[in-house]
Design a protein around this motif. Structure first.
Motif, PDB file in Angstrom:
ATOM      1  N   TRP A  63      16.990   8.550  -5.773  1.00 31.84           N
ATOM      2  CA  TRP A  63      18.215   8.426  -4.998  1.00 31.84           C
ATOM      3  C   TRP A  63      17.941   7.717  -3.679  1.00 31.84           C
ATOM      4  CZ3 TRP A  63      16.568  13.197  -7.015  1.00 31.84           C
ATOM      5  CH2 TRP A  63      15.750  13.960  -6.163  1.00 31.84           C
ATOM      6  N   GLU A  64      18.995   7.293  -3.022  1.00 32.79           N
ATOM      7  CA  GLU A  64      18.859   6.620  -1.725  1.00 32.79           C
ATOM      8  C   GLU A  64      18.134   7.551  -0.749  1.00 32.79           C
ATOM      9  OE1 GLU A  64      22.222   4.721   0.038  1.00 32.79           O
ATOM     10  OE2 GLU A  64      23.153   4.347  -1.911  1.00 32.79           O
ATOM     11  N   GLY A  65      17.197   6.987   0.002  1.00 33.87           N
ATOM     12  CA  GLY A  65      16.477   7.743   1.007  1.00 33.87           C
ATOM     13  C   GLY A  65      15.366   8.621   0.477  1.00 33.87           C
ATOM     14  N   ALA A  66      15.077   8.553  -0.830  1.00 38.21           N
ATOM     15  CA  ALA A  66      14.097   9.455  -1.430  1.00 38.21           C
ATOM     16  C   ALA A  66      12.676   9.127  -0.969  1.00 38.21           C
ATOM     17  CB  ALA A  66      14.170   9.388  -2.944  1.00 38.21           C
ATOM     18  N   HIS A  67      11.874  10.189  -0.826  1.00 42.17           N
ATOM     19  CA  HIS A  67      10.426  10.071  -0.691  1.00 42.17           C
ATOM     20  C   HIS A  67       9.845  10.291  -2.079  1.00 42.17           C
ATOM     21  CE1 HIS A  67       6.364  11.911   0.682  1.00 42.17           C
ATOM     22  NE2 HIS A  67       6.255  10.605   0.525  1.00 42.17           N
ATOM     23  N   VAL A  68       9.209   9.267  -2.621  1.00 38.68           N
ATOM     24  CA  VAL A  68       8.692   9.286  -3.987  1.00 38.68           C
ATOM     25  C   VAL A  68       7.179   9.452  -3.923  1.00 38.68           C
ATOM     26  CG1 VAL A  68       8.464   7.968  -6.119  1.00 38.68           C
ATOM     27  CG2 VAL A  68      10.575   7.807  -4.769  1.00 38.68           C
ATOM     28  N   PRO A  92       0.817  -1.214   0.000  1.00 38.42           N
ATOM     29  CA  PRO A  92       0.000   0.000   0.000  1.00 38.42           C
ATOM     30  C   PRO A  92       0.847   1.260   0.000  1.00 38.42           C
ATOM     31  CG  PRO A  92       0.108  -0.914   2.208  1.00 38.42           C
ATOM     32  CD  PRO A  92       0.822  -1.894   1.307  1.00 38.42           C
ATOM     33  N   ALA A  93       0.210   2.371  -0.319  1.00 36.26           N
ATOM     34  CA  ALA A  93       0.879   3.671  -0.285  1.00 36.26           C
ATOM     35  C   ALA A  93       1.510   3.900   1.081  1.00 36.26           C
ATOM     36  CB  ALA A  93      -0.126   4.777  -0.593  1.00 36.26           C
ATOM     37  N   GLY A  94       2.646   4.590   1.061  1.00 35.22           N
ATOM     38  CA  GLY A  94       3.384   4.838   2.290  1.00 35.22           C
ATOM     39  C   GLY A  94       4.394   3.764   2.612  1.00 35.22           C
ATOM     40  N   ALA A  95       4.536   2.766   1.736  1.00 38.43           N
ATOM     41  CA  ALA A  95       5.462   1.658   1.997  1.00 38.43           C
ATOM     42  C   ALA A  95       6.892   2.166   2.161  1.00 38.43           C
ATOM     43  CB  ALA A  95       5.404   0.644   0.856  1.00 38.43           C
ATOM     44  N   LEU A  96       7.627   1.518   3.060  1.00 37.61           N
ATOM     45  CA  LEU A  96       9.049   1.777   3.256  1.00 37.61           C
ATOM     46  C   LEU A  96       9.825   0.624   2.637  1.00 37.61           C
ATOM     47  CD1 LEU A  96      11.396   3.379   4.532  1.00 37.61           C
ATOM     48  CD2 LEU A  96      11.054   2.007   6.608  1.00 37.61           C
ATOM     49  N   LEU A  97      10.650   0.917   1.644  1.00 36.45           N
ATOM     50  CA  LEU A  97      11.467  -0.091   0.979  1.00 36.45           C
ATOM     51  C   LEU A  97      12.898   0.090   1.459  1.00 36.45           C
ATOM     52  CD1 LEU A  97      10.050   0.142  -2.663  1.00 36.45           C
ATOM     53  CD2 LEU A  97       9.182  -1.161  -0.712  1.00 36.45           C
ATOM     54  N   GLN A  98      13.385  -0.877   2.200  1.00 32.11           N
ATOM     55  CA  GLN A  98      14.731  -0.748   2.745  1.00 32.11           C
ATOM     56  C   GLN A  98      15.479  -2.072   2.595  1.00 32.11           C
ATOM     57  OE1 GLN A  98      14.593   0.091   6.953  1.00 32.11           O
ATOM     58  NE2 GLN A  98      12.770  -1.157   7.281  1.00 32.11           N
ATOM     59  N   GLY A  99      16.775  -1.968   2.481  1.00 36.05           N
ATOM     60  CA  GLY A  99      17.588  -3.159   2.328  1.00 36.05           C
ATOM     61  C   GLY A  99      18.380  -3.110   1.038  1.00 36.05           C
ATOM     62  N   SER A 100      19.260  -4.074   0.898  1.00 39.05           N
ATOM     63  CA  SER A 100      20.210  -4.055  -0.215  1.00 39.05           C
ATOM     64  C   SER A 100      19.589  -4.442  -1.549  1.00 39.05           C
ATOM     65  CB  SER A 100      21.374  -5.015   0.091  1.00 39.05           C
ATOM     66  OG  SER A 100      20.903  -6.339   0.292  1.00 39.05           O
ATOM     67  N   TRP A 154      17.265  -2.927  -3.062  1.00 35.61           N
ATOM     68  CA  TRP A 154      16.811  -1.735  -3.790  1.00 35.61           C
ATOM     69  C   TRP A 154      18.035  -0.993  -4.332  1.00 35.61           C
ATOM     70  CZ3 TRP A 154      12.093  -2.943  -4.505  1.00 35.61           C
ATOM     71  CH2 TRP A 154      11.388  -3.628  -3.517  1.00 35.61           C
ATOM     72  N   GLN A 155      18.526  -1.493  -5.454  1.00 34.69           N
ATOM     73  CA  GLN A 155      19.737  -0.961  -6.072  1.00 34.69           C
ATOM     74  C   GLN A 155      19.433   0.025  -7.189  1.00 34.69           C
ATOM     75  OE1 GLN A 155      22.984  -1.670  -5.213  1.00 34.69           O
ATOM     76  NE2 GLN A 155      22.273  -2.849  -3.460  1.00 34.69           N
ATOM     77  N   VAL A 164      -0.117   8.490  -4.581  1.00 31.89           N
ATOM     78  CA  VAL A 164       0.518   7.310  -4.010  1.00 31.89           C
ATOM     79  C   VAL A 164       1.972   7.666  -3.716  1.00 31.89           C
ATOM     80  CG1 VAL A 164       1.047   6.404  -6.322  1.00 31.89           C
ATOM     81  CG2 VAL A 164       1.034   4.855  -4.361  1.00 31.89           C
ATOM     82  N   ASP A 165       2.531   7.112  -2.633  1.00 29.89           N
ATOM     83  CA  ASP A 165       3.909   7.439  -2.292  1.00 29.89           C
ATOM     84  C   ASP A 165       4.610   6.238  -1.677  1.00 29.89           C
ATOM     85  OD1 ASP A 165       2.429   7.668   0.190  1.00 29.89           O
ATOM     86  OD2 ASP A 165       4.194   8.644   1.034  1.00 29.89           O
ATOM     87  N   LEU A 166       5.937   6.330  -1.651  1.00 33.54           N
ATOM     88  CA  LEU A 166       6.779   5.348  -0.982  1.00 33.54           C
ATOM     89  C   LEU A 166       8.034   6.056  -0.515  1.00 33.54           C
ATOM     90  CD1 LEU A 166       9.506   4.437  -2.810  1.00 33.54           C
ATOM     91  CD2 LEU A 166       7.727   3.508  -4.268  1.00 33.54           C
ATOM     92  N   ARG A 167       8.764   5.392   0.382  1.00 36.04           N
ATOM     93  CA  ARG A 167      10.054   5.894   0.830  1.00 36.04           C
ATOM     94  C   ARG A 167      11.092   4.788   0.721  1.00 36.04           C
ATOM     95  NH1 ARG A 167       9.793  10.722   3.697  1.00 36.04           N
ATOM     96  NH2 ARG A 167       7.685  11.397   4.222  1.00 36.04           N
ATOM     97  N   PHE A 168      12.293   5.190   0.259  1.00 36.21           N
ATOM     98  CA  PHE A 168      13.439   4.277   0.283  1.00 36.21           C
ATOM     99  C   PHE A 168      14.227   4.533   1.558  1.00 36.21           C
ATOM    100  CE2 PHE A 168      12.716   4.402  -4.336  1.00 36.21           C
ATOM    101  CZ  PHE A 168      12.643   3.035  -4.586  1.00 36.21           C
TER     102      PHE A 168
END
Length: 249
Positions: free
Chosen positions: A230-235, A75-83, A85-86, A245-249
């Motif tokens: 970029w790394e850490g971006a809020h999209v 869902p929107a607001g997802a946090l994608l973290q870890g190696s 996501w290259q 809709v949004d996500l964060r890295f």
């Protein structure tokens, strides 16, 4: 040693997915059906299908597609973290959700296809890869690798209606990274109408022994092109008349 066995190729891609390391190319894909056979073997290992991605380069071109595992639909607001996501490739898209199973009678009937949709959703397709040298990799390999699927982030559903934006040539879609606009597009979708893509996908899935079912989400191709966050971006993406809709890295 080079293999042409779809099951072996799927195993190599799955190993790369789990190891979060690109797979060396030790295979050869003969044609598009072979790539889809790899998709099927990969999907069986990844679990239930909750969505599909479909798109085409032009209204005359044969579309391409991939089944998307439920584990990758968020869902929107997802946090994608870890190696894993290259690439952090981002495409802003319109998705639709089915309110009932599709039947063969629906496949070439636009009014029936429209009636089978119960909601439109703003979507972010996250492009990732299990391939070495992705930018220069064979398109067949990208197709086999679930069309470079990383994740599908979907926003709140908007109930479908007769005047819904089935013609993407009139749709405005904006995309921002950390609040900085990176795309503002209207009418840039290469195909335009959602319903022929949905009909093609229903026929294609049936030929592969699958069905498009109630609750499935179908994302219909990029309206903004492919951009890299970029790394850490809020999209954040906004599909005009549909939602954000949004996500964060």
């Amino acid at each position: 040693m080079t293999t042409t066995d779809p099951s072996a190729i799927a195993r190599a891609l799955l190993q790369a997915r789990h190891a979060r390391q690109p797979a060396p190319r030790t295979w050869r894909l003969a044609d598009v059906p072979a790539a889809y056979a790899v998709q099927d073997a990969t999907a069986e290992a990844l679990g239930p299908i909750a969505a599909w991605k479909v798109g085409a380069a032009s209204p005359e071109a044969t579309p391409g597609c991939a089944p998307l595992p439920a584990s990758g639909v968020r869902p929107a607001g997802a946090l994608l973290q870890g190696s894993e996501w290259q690439l952090r490739g981002i495409e802003a898209e319109l998705a639709v959700r089915l309110g009932r199973d599709l039947t063969p009678d629906d496949e070439n009937d636009r009014p029936r296809l429209s009636a089978a949709i119960d909601a439109a959703l703003p979507a972010l397709e996250v492009v990732e890869t299990r391939l070495q040298d992705w930018r220069s990799s064979d398109p067949l390999d990208q197709l086999a690798d679930l069309q470079s699927h990383g994740a599908l982030i979907v926003g709140p559903p908007l109930p479908w209606r007769a005047e819904a934006p089935v013609d993407l040539r009139t749709l405005r879609v904006t995309l921002a990274f950390d609040g900085q606009p990176v795309a503002d597009a209207r009418g840039s979708h290469p195909v335009g109408n959602v319903l022929p893509l949905l009909g093609w996908l229903a026929r294609h899935a049936r030929q592969r022994g699958r069905r498009l079912r109630a609750g499935d989400v179908v994302t219909t191709g990029s309206c903004t092109g492919l951009l890299f966050a970029w790394e850490g971006a809020h999209v954040q993406a906004t599909v005009e008349g549909v939602g954000t809709v949004d996500l964060r890295f």
